[in-house]
Scaffold this motif. Structure first.
Motif, PDB file in Angstrom:
ATOM      1  N   ASN A   8       0.739  -1.474  -0.285  1.00 35.06           N
ATOM      2  CA  ASN A   8       0.130   0.231  -0.137  1.00 35.06           C
ATOM      3  C   ASN A   8       1.027   1.180  -0.332  1.00 35.06           C
ATOM      4  O   ASN A   8       1.399   1.457   0.990  1.00 35.06           O
ATOM      5  CB  ASN A   8      -1.085  -0.266   1.184  1.00 35.06           C
ATOM      6  CG  ASN A   8      -2.012   0.977   1.332  1.00 35.06           C
ATOM      7  OD1 ASN A   8      -2.048   1.804   0.211  1.00 35.06           O
ATOM      8  ND2 ASN A   8      -2.342   1.425   2.481  1.00 35.06           N
ATOM      9  N   LYS A  10       0.068   4.524  -0.776  1.00 39.75           N
ATOM     10  CA  LYS A  10      -0.286   5.490  -0.115  1.00 39.75           C
ATOM     11  C   LYS A  10      -0.380   6.728  -1.456  1.00 39.75           C
ATOM     12  O   LYS A  10       0.080   6.291  -2.014  1.00 39.75           O
ATOM     13  CB  LYS A  10       0.055   5.665   1.688  1.00 39.75           C
ATOM     14  CG  LYS A  10      -0.604   4.146   2.307  1.00 39.75           C
ATOM     15  CD  LYS A  10      -0.196   4.337   3.650  1.00 39.75           C
ATOM     16  CE  LYS A  10      -0.936   3.396   4.324  1.00 39.75           C
ATOM     17  NZ  LYS A  10      -0.358   3.599   6.036  1.00 39.75           N
ATOM     18  N   ILE A 163      -1.587   0.747  12.871  1.00 38.85           N
ATOM     19  CA  ILE A 163      -0.530   1.466  11.488  1.00 38.85           C
ATOM     20  C   ILE A 163       0.475   2.319  11.780  1.00 38.85           C
ATOM     21  O   ILE A 163       0.688   3.297  13.272  1.00 38.85           O
ATOM     22  CB  ILE A 163      -1.839   1.902  10.748  1.00 38.85           C
ATOM     23  CG1 ILE A 163      -2.658   0.597  11.147  1.00 38.85           C
ATOM     24  CG2 ILE A 163      -1.531   2.593   9.643  1.00 38.85           C
ATOM     25  CD1 ILE A 163      -3.687   1.375  10.172  1.00 38.85           C
ATOM     26  N   THR A 164       1.823   2.373  10.498  1.00 40.59           N
ATOM     27  CA  THR A 164       2.675   3.363  11.182  1.00 40.59           C
ATOM     28  C   THR A 164       2.314   5.001  10.767  1.00 40.59           C
ATOM     29  O   THR A 164       2.100   5.806  12.432  1.00 40.59           O
ATOM     30  CB  THR A 164       3.591   3.304   9.859  1.00 40.59           C
ATOM     31  OG1 THR A 164       4.029   2.043   9.297  1.00 40.59           O
ATOM     32  CG2 THR A 164       4.814   3.918  10.130  1.00 40.59           C
ATOM     33  N   VAL A 210       4.010  -3.788   9.420  1.00 41.47           N
ATOM     34  CA  VAL A 210       4.954  -5.609   9.201  1.00 41.47           C
ATOM     35  C   VAL A 210       5.955  -5.076   8.482  1.00 41.47           C
ATOM     36  O   VAL A 210       5.625  -4.662   7.530  1.00 41.47           O
ATOM     37  CB  VAL A 210       3.841  -6.032   8.052  1.00 41.47           C
ATOM     38  CG1 VAL A 210       4.670  -7.093   7.582  1.00 41.47           C
ATOM     39  CG2 VAL A 210       2.522  -6.471   8.845  1.00 41.47           C
ATOM     40  N   LEU A 228      -0.749  -6.484   4.362  1.00 40.11           N
ATOM     41  CA  LEU A 228      -1.105  -5.158   3.449  1.00 40.11           C
ATOM     42  C   LEU A 228       0.373  -4.580   4.246  1.00 40.11           C
ATOM     43  O   LEU A 228      -0.552  -4.299   5.394  1.00 40.11           O
ATOM     44  CB  LEU A 228      -2.459  -4.661   3.911  1.00 40.11           C
ATOM     45  CG  LEU A 228      -3.126  -3.819   3.376  1.00 40.11           C
ATOM     46  CD1 LEU A 228      -2.591  -3.673   1.676  1.00 40.11           C
ATOM     47  CD2 LEU A 228      -4.266  -2.959   3.795  1.00 40.11           C
ATOM     48  N   ALA A 231       4.411   1.016   5.026  1.00 35.89           N
ATOM     49  CA  ALA A 231       5.710   1.560   5.691  1.00 35.89           C
ATOM     50  C   ALA A 231       6.581   1.109   4.457  1.00 35.89           C
ATOM     51  O   ALA A 231       7.777   1.144   3.841  1.00 35.89           O
ATOM     52  CB  ALA A 231       6.174   2.512   7.103  1.00 35.89           C
TER      53      ALA A 231
HETATM   54  P1  PGA Z   1       2.179   0.330   7.662  1.00 31.03           P
HETATM   55  O1  PGA Z   1       0.572   0.768   6.616  1.00 31.03           O
HETATM   56  O2  PGA Z   1       2.844  -0.945   6.957  1.00 31.03           O
HETATM   57  O3  PGA Z   1       2.743   1.607   7.268  1.00 31.03           O
HETATM   58  O4  PGA Z   1       1.416   0.246   9.119  1.00 31.03           O
HETATM   59  C1  PGA Z   1       0.269  -0.096   6.364  1.00 31.03           C
HETATM   60  C2  PGA Z   1      -2.136  -0.050   5.951  1.00 31.03           C
HETATM   61  O5  PGA Z   1      -2.185   1.507   6.705  1.00 31.03           O
HETATM   62  O6  PGA Z   1      -1.573  -0.721   5.166  1.00 31.03           O
END
Ligand code: PGA
Length: 246
Positions: A8, A10, A163-164, A210, A228, A231
């Motif tokens: 993802n 983003k 989530i980051t 992840v 999913l 980052a």
């Molecule tokens: P992250 O994002 O791996 O950066 O935490 C996952 C997501 O938002 O789908």
């Protein structure tokens, strides 16, 4: 069994960076997809090897018409998207998306045979209050309420607090393996109850920090059908380290 691993991206990565990234992705025995920004989906599709699928990050609640700025499911289909993320917590929180809107988006995607990747997950106060299952139930009920046969469908369990984006400290932490397992078991039970045998075919992914350090322990859980990745999908080396899971 091979897993489904979706990058993802983003609102990151220029078109040029994305075009350079793709040829560096290793061939994996897992299913791999890239959820890229709208503007270069088509260009990316022309460059993608067969074993990497394309995903949208969101879709309009409307099918077509005077909705300035929206992108329809049909348009995503034209770009070659096989998947599309819906109900991501960044959209639920920053854009105040409701379960009803998420349901409309899913219906639009199913009509054009794009596989929805529905994100669900509790926030930190809900977790502290022990409401994880209640929140998951409500989100699943709301998003899938009038869907009798989901067909090709993916769920991503993404606890908001893992989530980051939503973590304040420098060190970002994924959910524990135990938390992930419990939530996945609950989601799978919900799917089984609502869709019977059809529900068993639905892949349930985990998302939330992840990275190459934790991906093996997460992906080896039998309840986890994939990941999913936000980052860590922005760097070729870390994404490759995750998708090489065997
Ligand atoms: P992250 O994002 O791996 O950066 O935490 C996952 C997501 O938002 O789908």
């Amino acid at each position: 069994m091979s897993k489904l691993i979706i990058a993802n991206w983003k609102m990151n990565m220029s078109a040029k960076a994305a075009m350079n990234f793709i040829p560096k992705i290793i061939k994996s025995k897992n299913l791999v997809a890239v959820a890229a920004p709208y503007t270069y989906l088509k260009r990316l599709q022309n460059k993608l090897p067969k074993y990497i699928k394309l995903s949208g990050q969101d879709v309009s609640v409307y099918e077509s018409g005077s909705k300035t700025g929206d992108i329809s499911a049909k348009m995503l289909k034209e770009t070659g998207c096989a998947y599309c993320i819906v109900g991501h917590s960044e959209r639920r929180i920053f854009k105040h998306e409701t379960d009803k809107e998420i349901n409309d988006k899913i219906l639009n995607l199913l009509k054009v045979k794009i596989i929805p990747v529905l994100c669900v997950g509790e926030n930190i106060s809900q977790k502290r209050l022990g409401q994880t299952n209640k929140v998951l139930s409500k989100q699943l009920d709301g998003a899938l309420n009038n869907i009798k046969k989901p067909g090709n469908f993916v769920i991503a369990y993404e606890p908001v607090w893992a989530i980051t984006t939503f973590q304040k400290g420098k060190i970002k932490k994924s959910a524990s393996v135990q938390d992930i397992k419990l939530a996945h078991v609950f989601i799978k039970q919900w799917l089984n109850k609502h869709f019977g045998r059809e529900g068993k075919k639905i892949m349930v992914l985990y998302g939330g920090t992840v990275n190459p350090k934790n991906s093996f322990d997460i992906l080896k859980l039998k309840e986890v059908d994939g990941a999913l990745v936000g980052a860590a999908s922005l760097k070729v080396s870390s994404f490759n380290a995750i998708i090489k899971f065997n």
